[in-house]
Design a protein around this motif. Structure first.
Motif, PDB file in Angstrom:
ATOM      1  N   PRO A 114       0.814  -1.216   0.000  1.00 17.54           N
ATOM      2  CA  PRO A 114       0.000   0.000   0.000  1.00 17.54           C
ATOM      3  C   PRO A 114       0.846   1.264   0.000  1.00 17.54           C
ATOM      4  CG  PRO A 114       0.006  -1.018   2.175  1.00 17.54           C
ATOM      5  CD  PRO A 114       0.711  -1.967   1.261  1.00 17.54           C
ATOM      6  N   LYS A 115       0.247   2.354  -0.450  1.00 13.77           N
ATOM      7  CA  LYS A 115       0.926   3.641  -0.447  1.00 13.77           C
ATOM      8  C   LYS A 115       0.971   4.204   0.961  1.00 13.77           C
ATOM      9  CE  LYS A 115       0.216   5.903  -4.694  1.00 13.77           C
ATOM     10  NZ  LYS A 115      -0.546   6.871  -5.475  1.00 13.77           N
ATOM     11  N   MET A 116       2.142   4.717   1.354  1.00 16.17           N
ATOM     12  CA  MET A 116       2.282   5.434   2.618  1.00 16.17           C
ATOM     13  C   MET A 116       2.873   6.794   2.263  1.00 16.17           C
ATOM     14  SD  MET A 116       3.826   2.412   5.053  1.00 16.17           S
ATOM     15  CE  MET A 116       3.165   0.750   4.985  1.00 16.17           C
ATOM     16  N   GLY A 117       2.069   7.845   2.426  1.00 18.67           N
ATOM     17  CA  GLY A 117       2.504   9.154   1.945  1.00 18.67           C
ATOM     18  C   GLY A 117       2.488   9.146   0.430  1.00 18.67           C
ATOM     19  N   ASP A 118       3.604   9.533  -0.200  1.00 22.69           N
ATOM     20  CA  ASP A 118       3.633   9.610  -1.666  1.00 22.69           C
ATOM     21  C   ASP A 118       4.444   8.475  -2.281  1.00 22.69           C
ATOM     22  OD1 ASP A 118       6.155  10.354  -0.931  1.00 22.69           O
ATOM     23  OD2 ASP A 118       6.256  12.140  -2.211  1.00 22.69           O
ATOM     24  N   ARG A 119       4.631   7.364  -1.553  1.00 20.49           N
ATOM     25  CA  ARG A 119       5.403   6.263  -2.111  1.00 20.49           C
ATOM     26  C   ARG A 119       4.895   4.924  -1.576  1.00 20.49           C
ATOM     27  NH1 ARG A 119      11.486   5.805  -0.478  1.00 20.49           N
ATOM     28  NH2 ARG A 119      11.068   3.748  -1.330  1.00 20.49           N
ATOM     29  N   SER A 120       5.227   3.878  -2.308  1.00 20.77           N
ATOM     30  CA  SER A 120       4.963   2.525  -1.807  1.00 20.77           C
ATOM     31  C   SER A 120       6.306   1.937  -1.385  1.00 20.77           C
ATOM     32  CB  SER A 120       4.319   1.663  -2.898  1.00 20.77           C
ATOM     33  OG  SER A 120       5.187   1.495  -3.996  1.00 20.77           O
ATOM     34  N   PHE A 121       6.341   1.375  -0.205  1.00 20.85           N
ATOM     35  CA  PHE A 121       7.601   0.869   0.335  1.00 20.85           C
ATOM     36  C   PHE A 121       7.859  -0.567  -0.110  1.00 20.85           C
ATOM     37  CE2 PHE A 121       6.909   4.499   2.999  1.00 20.85           C
ATOM     38  CZ  PHE A 121       8.186   4.976   3.229  1.00 20.85           C
ATOM     39  N   GLY A 122       9.109  -0.978  -0.005  1.00 27.22           N
ATOM     40  CA  GLY A 122       9.507  -2.309  -0.415  1.00 27.22           C
ATOM     41  C   GLY A 122       8.946  -3.381   0.509  1.00 27.22           C
TER      42      GLY A 122
END
Length: 269
Positions: free
Chosen positions: A220-228
């Motif tokens: 899922p997106k957290m802020g403006d990025r999707s984490f690894g």
């Protein structure tokens, strides 16, 4: 904390922080690469991981086996984004065997690009059986090579070097590691569905400019990025209070369900 591909610097950071954290999430490399039947230890990554003597370290592998596998099934059976018979290009299967198996299970006509993009050999693999046969033959050797020979690290992750564009053009769906996709995709990606993760706002803008129709990030997106997947697995291990050696795939699926983790689906064009 990035090291621009410097393995020794990464090992030093791990050594310094060991014991002060709940879990390390190792990104930019895999501790293990996989076939359907077994896993193979990556020498360079293990040289980092062995410095974590008190704090457990994960590389996202269990998230790839659980969440990413489920995402592919849901894209087919719930969202209707994947249809049986769709052409797909998976940039590398041995680092995401769960996704590779799921694409096969939902009926995609998939090319696995491990030879194309990791080894720069024009040999597209057209079945999961062929991928597994190659993995079991070559991974015992490949995992002992310097990781930078197989995967872009540091500044090389910012390069654009289109490779085998015909495989991208053939595919309706392009799936797998984003650094491989970003580096090797052609300038025209009109109408494509990208299934990946670890994307930033700039990456999304780039894909939109290339004509990508739909972007699916498995995390899922957290802020403006999707984490690894490594970050997500480390988060789950930390929340569980357990050692990853004592956690099964069902345990991860339980936390994925509890946290209501779902993919992010973005229509770009």
């Amino acid at each position: 904390m990035g090291t621009d591909g410097d393995m020794k610097k990464a090992a030093k950071i791990v050594e310094e922080l060991d014991g002060s954290l709940d879990c390390f999430g190792l990104g930019g490399t895999d501790i293990y690469l996989w076939s359907s039947k077994r896993k193979y230890k990556v020498k360079d990554a293990w040289n980092i991981a062995k410095h974590a003597k008190k704090t457990p370290m994960v590389d996202g592998g269990e998230i790839k086996h659980t969440l990413e596998r489920q995402v592919i099934k849901d894209l087919a059976n719930v969202h209707g984004i994947i249809q049986k018979g769709d052409t797909a290009l998976m940039t590398s299967g041995v680092d995401r065997i769960g996704m590779a198996e799921a694409l096969d299970e939902v009926g995609c006509d998939t090319v696995y690009g491990d030879f194309l993009f990791a080894l720069k050999i024009n040999r597209p693999m057209k079945s999961l059986k062929e991928l597994n046969r190659a993995a079991e033959t070559l991974l015992p050797i490949m995992t002992k090579l310097p990781f930078k020979m197989l995967y872009p690290t540091g500044k090389k992750q910012e390069e654009f070097k289109p490779r085998f564009p015909e495989q991208f053009h053939r595919a309706k769906i392009v799936a797998g590691d984003f650094h491989y996709i970003r580096k090797y995709m052609p300038s025209d990606m009109s109408g494509k569905i990208i299934i990946t993760n670890t994307t930033t706002a700039d990456d999304v803008q780039l894909l939109e400019s290339r004509g990508v129709k739909t972007l699916v990030t498995t995390t899922p997106k957290m802020g403006d990025r999707s984490f690894g997947t490594n970050v997500l697995q480390a988060l789950i291990v930390a929340l569980s209070g357990r050692h990853p050696d004592n956690m099964s795939w069902d345990d991860y699926l339980e936390y994925i369900k509890k946290m209501d983790l779902k993919p992010s689906i973005t229509e770009l064009n």
